[in-house]
Write a protein that holds these residues in place. Structure first.
Motif, PDB file in Angstrom:
ATOM      1  N   ALA A  47       0.833  -1.206   0.000  1.00 16.14           N
ATOM      2  CA  ALA A  47       0.000   0.000   0.000  1.00 16.14           C
ATOM      3  C   ALA A  47       0.865   1.252   0.000  1.00 16.14           C
ATOM      4  O   ALA A  47       0.569   2.229  -0.708  1.00 16.14           O
ATOM      5  CB  ALA A  47      -0.918  -0.009   1.224  1.00 16.14           C
ATOM      6  N   ASP A  71     -11.377   2.772   0.724  1.00 21.14           N
ATOM      7  CA  ASP A  71     -11.984   1.454   0.574  1.00 21.14           C
ATOM      8  C   ASP A  71     -11.355   0.698  -0.588  1.00 21.14           C
ATOM      9  O   ASP A  71     -11.068  -0.503  -0.499  1.00 21.14           O
ATOM     10  CB  ASP A  71     -13.491   1.595   0.340  1.00 21.14           C
ATOM     11  N   ALA A 106      -7.858  -0.405   0.377  1.00 23.21           N
ATOM     12  CA  ALA A 106      -7.919  -1.575   1.258  1.00 23.21           C
ATOM     13  C   ALA A 106      -8.202  -2.835   0.450  1.00 23.21           C
ATOM     14  O   ALA A 106      -7.583  -3.883   0.673  1.00 23.21           O
ATOM     15  CB  ALA A 106      -8.988  -1.356   2.325  1.00 23.21           C
ATOM     16  N   MET A 111      -7.654  -6.330   2.192  1.00 24.93           N
ATOM     17  CA  MET A 111      -8.066  -6.131   3.581  1.00 24.93           C
ATOM     18  C   MET A 111      -9.417  -5.428   3.620  1.00 24.93           C
ATOM     19  O   MET A 111      -9.817  -4.748   2.675  1.00 24.93           O
ATOM     20  CB  MET A 111      -7.049  -5.270   4.337  1.00 24.93           C
ATOM     21  N   SER A 112     -10.101  -5.588   4.744  1.00 23.26           N
ATOM     22  CA  SER A 112     -11.293  -4.784   4.980  1.00 23.26           C
ATOM     23  C   SER A 112     -10.854  -3.368   5.330  1.00 23.26           C
ATOM     24  O   SER A 112      -9.738  -3.167   5.825  1.00 23.26           O
ATOM     25  CB  SER A 112     -12.113  -5.367   6.130  1.00 23.26           C
ATOM     26  N   PRO A 113     -11.677  -2.354   5.077  1.00 25.82           N
ATOM     27  CA  PRO A 113     -11.282  -0.972   5.401  1.00 25.82           C
ATOM     28  C   PRO A 113     -10.865  -0.805   6.860  1.00 25.82           C
ATOM     29  O   PRO A 113      -9.877  -0.123   7.155  1.00 25.82           O
ATOM     30  CB  PRO A 113     -12.536  -0.165   5.064  1.00 25.82           C
ATOM     31  N   ASN A 129      -9.721  -3.114   9.004  1.00 29.75           N
ATOM     32  CA  ASN A 129      -8.462  -3.821   9.262  1.00 29.75           C
ATOM     33  C   ASN A 129      -7.289  -3.076   8.631  1.00 29.75           C
ATOM     34  O   ASN A 129      -6.197  -2.982   9.210  1.00 29.75           O
ATOM     35  CB  ASN A 129      -8.544  -5.243   8.712  1.00 29.75           C
ATOM     36  N   PHE A 130      -7.509  -2.532   7.428  1.00 31.80           N
ATOM     37  CA  PHE A 130      -6.464  -1.782   6.744  1.00 31.80           C
ATOM     38  C   PHE A 130      -6.050  -0.555   7.554  1.00 31.80           C
ATOM     39  O   PHE A 130      -4.860  -0.278   7.726  1.00 31.80           O
ATOM     40  CB  PHE A 130      -6.966  -1.352   5.362  1.00 31.80           C
TER      41      PHE A 130
END
Length: 399
Positions: free
Chosen positions: A268, A283, A286, A291-293, A295-296
């Motif tokens: 990232a 979003d 992520a 990853m989920s937003p 978790n990111f």
């Protein structure tokens, strides 16, 4: 020239400006301590890749001050060294006599390894043989390994990077070298993440530069890394050397924190450094790294110390600083170029990060004017030391 030089770090005199030891004391009382730098002289290679770094480190905090009528405040105590203290033959026309032998170097904070290996005449007849390069400077490898184990930072440029790789200092790390040597190095050192498209790589404790001229780029990067942006700019202007221009160097003054072990966040970060001026959906970013937003956001903050938004703002401000230093764009054009349509928001953000508004920053750090036919004389702008204020830049949101 070699005998009796203990310690071998140079103590030059500055006529009319006091004793060097007193100047060194002033440096140590400042924000940054004076660092010991050992520039190696190697057999083969190009002499300029050793001499340019030596001159840059020795002049940092010195030459600009002298030109401005101020007392110099040296930031690096520099020495030169070779295997056995013998002159290093870089070419049949050039040999370099060091200040001392490797074993006489007191503990360095930073070691700079220039291009080295084979004289030009040998390359013409045999081509580049990496075993010969390493053998011709065999005594350097264990010496580098020893100091790296004790915490010394190691930098290498062009073919000198092979000695860092042979010492095992680049295993599992990103590194660059001359583009023409990349394939050879990939085969010989497969544990290294070779990135020859980069002019400079920074692995935290090991630094690499690409081709011959990147010796100056890497040296100025290190002056900024271990000193300050202002110090590097003043040194570059005093020596009439351009600052490094690659994108990863553009963000040198941002705390990027890539020394963590979260590969997803590193991906990232890489993507953001290359696309930070574009509209960015958190979003979507992520999702890009799987990853989920939520978790990111958590992992990004844990790994880098920044929220993604503050990280993007810091990258954009760093890019804006370079545009203001280099070009003739208006502040509004710079604002749009780095991703902000609202120039008032950009002005406020820039001042929060740097302590000065964009116009004042350009006045202090803009490039010196170029005399062209028909142009009027212009007084050069002298950079001054700004107050730097870094703050959080608001709640998380998409850009």
């Amino acid at each position: 020239m070699v005998d009796g030089l203990a310690p071998c770090y140079a103590k030059p005199a500055f006529p009319g400006l006091g004793d060097y030891d007193k100047l060194e004391g002033q440096s140590r009382q400042g924000e940054f301590p004076m660092l010991r730098v050992a520039v190696l002289f190697l057999n083969g290679g190009c002499a300029s890749t050793a001499l340019l770094p030596m001159e840059i480190f020795r002049n940092a905090g010195v030459l600009w001050n002298l030109l401005e009528g101020r007392a110099p405040v040296p930031r690096f105590r520099v020495t030169t060294a070779s295997v056995g203290g013998e002159p290093a033959v870089t070419d049949k026309l050039v040999s370099l006599t060091p200040a001392c032998a490797l074993e006489k170097v007191e503990r360095p904070d930073l070691v700079f390894v220039p291009a080295g290996g084979l004289p030009l005449e040998t390359l013409v007849h045999t081509g580049y043989v990496i075993d010969s390069v390493i053998e011709s400077n065999a005594g350097v490898v264990p010496w580098l390994r020893r100091w790296a184990a004790e915490g010394t930072k190691i930098a290498g440029v062009c073919s000198g990077v092979a000695l860092l790789a042979e010492a095992g200092l680049l295993d599992g790390k990103r590194a660059t070298t001359h583009w023409g040597l990349a394939d050879v190095y990939r085969q010989r050192f497969p544990a290294v993440d070779w990135q020859p498209d980069y002019l400079i790589t920074d692995a935290g404790d090991v630094f690499c530069g690409g081709g011959i001229n990147s010796a100056a780029d890497l040296s100025l990067y290190l002056v900024e890394r271990f000193g300050s942006r202002d110090l590097a700019l003043e040194c570059a202007k005093a020596l009439l050397i351009e600052m490094p221009r690659t994108w990863q160097v553009v963000f040198a003054d941002v705390a990027l924190r890539t020394d963590h072990h979260d590969e997803g966040i590193r991906h990232a970060q890489d993507w953001l450094r290359q696309h930070c001026q574009k509209p960015i959906s958190m979003d979507a970013l992520a999702m890009r790294v799987g990853m989920s937003p939520r978790n990111f956001l958590r992992r990004f903050k844990d790994a880098t110390g920044h929220t993604p938004l503050s990280y993007i703002h810091a990258l954009r401000v760093a890019m804006a600083k370079r545009l203001l230093e280099d070009g003739q764009q208006t502040v509004q054009e710079v604002s749009q170029a780095v991703g902000y349509d609202d120039v008032m928001f950009f002005r406020g953000l820039f001042k929060r990060h740097t302590g000065v508004c964009p116009t004042e920053y350009r006045t202090r750090f803009g490039t010196l004017p170029i005399a062209r036919p028909g142009s009027r004389p212009v007084s050069p702008r002298a950079p001054r030391m700004p107050t730097v204020a870094r703050r959080s830049v608001g709640p998380q949101r998409d850009l």
